[in-house]
Design an enzyme around this catalytic site. Sequence first.
Site, short mmCIF file in Angstrom:
data_model
loop_
_atom_site.label_atom_id
_atom_site.label_comp_id
_atom_site.label_asym_id
_atom_site.label_seq_id
_atom_site.Cartn_x
_atom_site.Cartn_y
_atom_site.Cartn_z
N GLY A 239 0.86 -1.26 0.09
CA GLY A 239 -0.18 -0.05 0.17
C GLY A 239 0.79 1.33 0.07
O GLY A 239 0.56 2.23 -0.85
N ASP A 240 1.96 1.40 0.60
CA ASP A 240 2.91 2.31 0.72
C ASP A 240 3.49 2.67 -0.36
O ASP A 240 3.80 3.85 -0.80
CB ASP A 240 3.90 2.35 1.86
CG ASP A 240 3.40 1.87 2.94
OD1 ASP A 240 2.21 2.39 3.55
OD2 ASP A 240 3.77 1.08 4.17
#
Length: 312
Positions: A252-253
């Site tokens: 996600g990052d």
Amino acid sequence: MILTVTLNASVDKLYLVDRMEPGTVMRVKRVVNTAGGKGLNVSRVASAAGEQVLATGFIGGFAGEYIRAMLARDGIQARFVQTDGETRSCVNVADLSTGKHTEFLEPGAQVSAAKQEEFLEDYRTLLPGCSVAVLSGSLPGGVAPDFYGRLIALAKEQGKKVILDTSGEALKRGIAFHPDLIKPNADEIRQLVRLPDGSTESLARAASQLYRSGIGTVVVSLGKKGSLAAGKEGVFLSDTPYVEVVNTVGCGDSMVAGFAVGFSRGYSFAETLRFGVAASAANAATLATGSVRPEDLKRLRPLVNIRRLGDS
Ligand SMILES: Nc1ncnc2c1ncn2[C@@H]1O[C@H](COP(=O)(O)OP(=O)(O)OP(=O)(O)O)[C@@H](O)[C@H]1O
Ligand SMILES: [Mg+2]
């Protein structure tokens, strides 16, 4: 230049063990230490994609010095406020027999009101040199849940794009300040909008609803099932290109990093989505959390399929 904000930094330790057996002594086969906290994952991936990155937030103690050294090694500029407490560690145990990960996240030391004021002063002076601010992760103890809202307002005052990637109360309060992009995962969007079921249709409706509340783009990430994006050009579904999966923590990052790069380079909506998805899949193909190989990014970008589902 991309400005990343990591208020709750950590030394992230990935332990590889043959088998995770609670209540026994386990020998660690391999350790990978990284400068962690979600904003520092974003920093590394954006930097690997070729962007200049300036990282700010709070760090302290010997662990804080270790983080500074790791960022310097990766060519990431750092302008952190030094806190009195020691920076935390987070441990991610990977069980090689099942491929499952178990994470232990320390809460992090309290940050005083005076240190928060010092940070706000620095943040105001760092913004002019940047085109995008990325606000990622949880808030340390002592920091009020509306803190991200203040950072969003300050960035917008200076005409900067701002991405918010957090959860719970900090996310709820932050979205009221209308960031340019949020990227909740399936659990995080459930904290914002009541969903009748977990279907793609319900998630797409929830993303549209949030978009219409004043957020520039709402991306809902669904792990290996892909992602949904609601923005002014409509609602889109992206699949994930196939990669040999090694470690999905930080996908996600990495996606957020890809979006920040897209914003910084003035990419179109579709190109920005494509770059984010490619970066997220590239992270899954490497062992270290929040790391991509530039050659994977290049190879995966044209393999991302994006389909328009309808209006937002
Ligand atoms: N197994 C996988 N193979 C390829 N891409 C993946 C895989 N898992 C995740 N991704 C990509 O990463 C994106 C983000 O993943 P996910 O929804 O798990 O994010 P997240 O929960 O915010 O992760 P984190 O907070 O650990 O960074 C997905 O939308 C997808 O594009
Ligand atoms: Mg996430």
